[in-house]
Design a protein around this motif. Structure first.
Motif, PDB file in Angstrom:
ATOM      1  N   ALA A 120       0.724  -1.463  -0.136  1.00 15.77           N
ATOM      2  CA  ALA A 120      -0.098   0.045  -0.124  1.00 15.77           C
ATOM      3  C   ALA A 120       0.817   1.082  -0.012  1.00 15.77           C
ATOM      4  CB  ALA A 120      -0.857  -0.155   1.338  1.00 15.77           C
ATOM      5  N   PRO A 121       0.457   2.306  -0.550  1.00 14.24           N
ATOM      6  CA  PRO A 121       1.406   3.672  -0.786  1.00 14.24           C
ATOM      7  C   PRO A 121       1.606   4.132   0.447  1.00 14.24           C
ATOM      8  CG  PRO A 121      -1.138   3.910  -1.717  1.00 14.24           C
ATOM      9  CD  PRO A 121      -0.900   2.339  -1.273  1.00 14.24           C
ATOM     10  N   MET A 122       0.480   4.062   1.507  1.00 12.79           N
ATOM     11  CA  MET A 122       0.976   4.520   3.026  1.00 12.79           C
ATOM     12  C   MET A 122       2.075   3.861   3.579  1.00 12.79           C
ATOM     13  SD  MET A 122      -2.351   4.127   1.972  1.00 12.79           S
ATOM     14  CE  MET A 122      -3.805   3.445   3.034  1.00 12.79           C
ATOM     15  N   ALA A 123       2.488   2.779   3.183  1.00 17.00           N
ATOM     16  CA  ALA A 123       3.721   1.979   3.702  1.00 17.00           C
ATOM     17  C   ALA A 123       5.288   2.493   3.281  1.00 17.00           C
ATOM     18  CB  ALA A 123       3.576   0.653   3.308  1.00 17.00           C
ATOM     19  N   TYR A 124       4.988   3.661   2.421  1.00 17.57           N
ATOM     20  CA  TYR A 124       6.190   4.099   1.849  1.00 17.57           C
ATOM     21  C   TYR A 124       6.488   5.601   2.338  1.00 17.57           C
ATOM     22  CZ  TYR A 124       6.946   0.185  -1.204  1.00 17.57           C
ATOM     23  OH  TYR A 124       7.259  -1.129  -1.622  1.00 17.57           O
ATOM     24  N   LYS A 125       7.798   6.000   2.367  1.00 19.76           N
ATOM     25  CA  LYS A 125       8.042   7.233   2.756  1.00 19.76           C
ATOM     26  C   LYS A 125       7.569   8.454   1.606  1.00 19.76           C
ATOM     27  CE  LYS A 125      12.367   5.933   5.120  1.00 19.76           C
ATOM     28  NZ  LYS A 125      13.897   6.001   5.196  1.00 19.76           N
ATOM     29  N   ASP A 126       7.585   9.551   2.044  1.00 15.78           N
ATOM     30  CA  ASP A 126       7.315  10.811   1.202  1.00 15.78           C
ATOM     31  C   ASP A 126       8.487  11.023  -0.061  1.00 15.78           C
ATOM     32  OD1 ASP A 126       6.605  13.196  -0.188  1.00 15.78           O
ATOM     33  OD2 ASP A 126       6.208  14.166   1.577  1.00 15.78           O
ATOM     34  N   ILE A 127       8.080  10.644  -1.219  1.00  6.39           N
ATOM     35  CA  ILE A 127       9.101  10.854  -2.334  1.00  6.39           C
ATOM     36  C   ILE A 127       9.784  11.953  -2.438  1.00  6.39           C
ATOM     37  CG2 ILE A 127       7.546  10.861  -3.889  1.00  6.39           C
ATOM     38  CD1 ILE A 127      11.004   9.249  -4.321  1.00  6.39           C
ATOM     39  N   HIS A 128       8.585  13.077  -2.240  1.00  8.18           N
ATOM     40  CA  HIS A 128       9.378  14.560  -2.335  1.00  8.18           C
ATOM     41  C   HIS A 128      10.332  15.067  -1.435  1.00  8.18           C
ATOM     42  CE1 HIS A 128       5.959  15.278  -5.353  1.00  8.18           C
ATOM     43  NE2 HIS A 128       5.256  14.850  -4.573  1.00  8.18           N
TER      44      HIS A 128
END
Length: 477
Positions: free
Chosen positions: A433-441
């Motif tokens: 899920a995308p919430m499992a990842y850090k903020d790419i920005h």
């Protein structure tokens, strides 16, 4: 039937048996009457098993003495340097303690020359994901990783972004028909790629029996965070090596590696390295192979084979989907991680640079740094920064482990989150899920000195492994 007595020392040396008493002992044991009916191939297979897993034979009265020769001697354990060599950390507050501790240990190896930790770093085995390590004339199999040569590949097409809205169902069907994921999905008629004719498949024991599996898996993608996705490419810089005008395009992005071939190579040579280079428990997965040794040279050749095989898989993925789409790409970008390169450091020293989950970012080198499925990735040009050992992050990096994501996230929330971001997902699971990842920005903000951004890729239709069947829990097919 060939008798084991016809084995020669040269046969055992090809298995990696050391010169001297060990070879003589093995040949003597094979003359025992209990083994007189073994053919040459079976005898060699048995000797290979004893070398690779000596502990399994320590209670066997016939093979005990030979097995002892391959059990690491505690008295020759390799020690770590007491001091941790200094290394650059990008956005240290953003990096978990486990990744920092693993890099600290790597910087104590007696072969270490330099290191760096990227802003997407998180804990792994041996080196953390996002770790860069330069060493002297050696290669660390787990410093490269299990998925050797894992890479990103992007194709850019002369089609406008609204094609995604007009042909959503058609593009989803193209992904279904022309991609395969996980351990069970393969094409009925796989491509006959020149990679399968490489001499390594005959000359290196560990991959000798892997050619058929490699052939069947060609053009497929792994499980976990591997994907193939349609999205929007936004070129923002006129002066770019892609020769593309500023504007918006349809893009195809894939992420996958060397499949079962790379995993077999990693597992085998990690065991070999750990037997030859016993390290303290906290460093055991950093065991290395000297590049002047037979095993080191074998691994180097096998690693390069796996990397080229991963590239062949992406080439097949993009060929199939380009043909199905009826369009030739205007431009392509490809870069890899989980690999080791021979490079020259800033001070002129020759080094083996391991990038485990880190992107090469030498001056002028192009690459893709993806975000999550609801966040853009970036097309970048390396700036050749020496402090990072000419490296950058390979993505956003995880902020939740797979277990944490499964425990903390709900299917309903993920489904709504994807819908709100306009994402069509085929396959996938809570652990991705995308919430499992850090903020790419935030990750990109901390590596402005490492890469220049030429454009972005925003996902719209994503396919990932679903553990079989390719059906999504989140509203896709």
């Amino acid at each position: 039937m060939a008798k084991p007595t016809k084995l020669h020392g040269s046969d055992l040396r090809k298995l990696g048996y050391p010169e001297g008493n060990v070879i003589n002992l093995a040949l003597d044991i094979l003359e025992d009457r209990q083994l007189s009916k073994l053919d040459k191939g079976s005898a060699l297979a048995l000797l290979r098993k004893i070398k690779e897993d000596p502990y399994a034979y320590l209670r066997d009265s016939l093979w005990r003495e030979l097995a002892k020769a391959f059990v690491p001697d505690p008295s020759r354990k390799v020690g770590l340097n007491p001091e941790i060599k200094d290394y650059r950390r990008y956005d240290e507050a953003f990096i978990e303690d486990g990744a920092r501790q693993q890099t600290d240990t790597a910087m104590q190896l007696p072969i270490t020359l330099d290191g760096a930790l990227m802003p997407d770093a998180h804990q792994g085995y041996g080196l953390p994901i996002g770790g860069v390590l330069a060493v002297d004339n050696a290669v660390i199999p787990y410093g490269v990783g299990m998925d050797i040569g894992c890479r990103m590949a992007l194709s850019v097409f002369a089609l406008p972004p609204h094609y995604l809205d007009q042909r959503t169902q058609e593009l989803k069907k193209l992904l279904h028909a022309n991609t395969r994921f996980g351990g069970k999905e393969v094409f009925k008629n796989p491509t006959d790629d020149p990679i399968l004719d490489r001499p390594e498949f005959k000359e290196i024991a560990v991959v000798r029996g892997k050619r058929d599996a490699a052939s069947s898996q060609l053009g497929s993608s792994g499980s976990g965070n591997h994907f193939v996705e349609w999205g929007v490419v936004d070129i923002t810089i006129d002066d770019n090596e892609l020769n593309l005008p500023v504007g918006h395009y349809l893009g195809l992005l894939s992420h996958s590696g060397s499949r079962g071939l790379g995993a077999a190579i990693a597992q085998h040579y990690t065991k070999v390295a750990m037997s030859k280079c016993p390290l303290p428990p906290e460093a055991r997965y950093l065991a290395w192979l000297d590049l002047d040794s037979q095993e080191g040279q074998e691994y180097w050749r096998a690693m390069n084979l796996a990397g080229d095989y991963a590239s062949a898989c992406h080439r097949d993925i993009h060929r199939r989907l380009s043909q199905a789409l009826g369009e030739k790409p205007l431009a392509k970008v490809e870069n890899h991680h989980n690999f080791a390169w021979k490079e020259t450091l800033a001070d002129g020293r020759e080094a083996i640079v391991h990038r485990k989950g880190a992107t090469p970012a030498g001056a002028g080198v192009l690459g893709i740094i993806p975000g999550s499925m609801t966040a853009p990735g970036f097309i970048v040009r390396g700036r050749g920064e020496q402090d990072s050992i000419q490296s950058a992050s390979h993505g956003a990096g995880r902020k939740m482990s797979r277990t944490q994501a499964k425990q903390q996230l709900s299917e309903g929330n993920v489904r709504r989150y994807l819908r709100d971001h306009g994402i069509e997902l085929i396959g996938g699971g809570l652990d991705e899920a995308p919430m499992a990842y850090k903020d790419i920005h935030q990750v990109m903000a901390h590596q402005r000195d490492l890469v220049d951004v030429l454009g972005s890729f925003t996902p719209r239709i994503v396919r990932m492994d679903a553990g079989g069947g390719g059906k999504s829990k989140y509203g896709g097919e």
